[in-house]
Design an enzyme around this catalytic site. Sequence first.
Site: not given
Length: 299
Positions: A30-32, A36-37, A150, A152, A189
């Site tokens: 979802m961007g941002n 981690g991404h 992981e 999520d 978040r």
Amino acid sequence: VLTEHSVAELRKRIQRWRAIDQKVALVPTMGNLHAGHIALVKHAHQLADRVVVSIFVNPMQFGPQEDFAAYPRTPDADKLQLAVAGTDLLFTPEVDEVYPGGMDKVSRVEVPAFDGILDGASRPGHFTGVATVVSKLFNMVQPDVAVFGEKDYQQLLVIRRMAADLSMPVQVVGHPTVREADGLAMSSRNQYLTKSERAQAPLLRRVLSETGVLLRDGNKDFADLQTQALRRLTAGGFRPDYVEIRNADTLAPAGAEDARLVVLAAAWLGKARLIDNLPLDLSVPQDRTFVLSQPETVG
Ligand code: PAF
């Protein structure tokens, strides 16, 4: 980084790779983007010839009272990071491209095996929104492999189960949670935290780790461990949603004979709802945690 906004153009690009038998990986986001991404993108590069990253803030997975409008959107910074990580193609569709007829009557994908509990209970409709958009992304990109974080944990099980139940020809790969130096799981978040909340936030991981140590020590009073963890979080300024010790594969409440466990937690800190988890395999004496990832073909 090469960017496409339409499904038709995306498909044309991917067809060229398929024509020469290249293997394609998808990293849905979802961007941002944070480290981690980027770890997911790097891992995807090890699994396939070409890596497609999607950035789409999916309205269908946000509840009416949730942070869809406020969700951080940083397209320029995202593109820069993806260029550095060597992404082959960025897919950033508008909402109308993904839901041309609107969301109200769109066909939905439900995964009852893992919905209705934990985050599924706290966020009604969330996992249907996730499963629906991920199945659409799978159909748009038709990847050989898709990589998810992981952090999520329940989402990863939802997607893996969906792919298996609906015979989707894609390998769903999990990647271990990437953490800040103080242990806080990376998440978009985290930006909602004030400076003092940010200083309190690593307690979530600490409480999970302490629960893990007690489980390793042979403590089987799961209800008591959960209560202790909730108390510690509340005392540390959190408003916990749940701390649950579950079977790592089914998410059923842990049984005394279960070896593969996962401790899952969700807790509010100020405006941020943070989640984290600790998978552990009691049959492996040394390793504290195991990686949920399936065996991977590297190279
Ligand atoms: O984990 C996320 O960022 C989202 O839930 C996903 C998988 C990209 C679906 O919108």
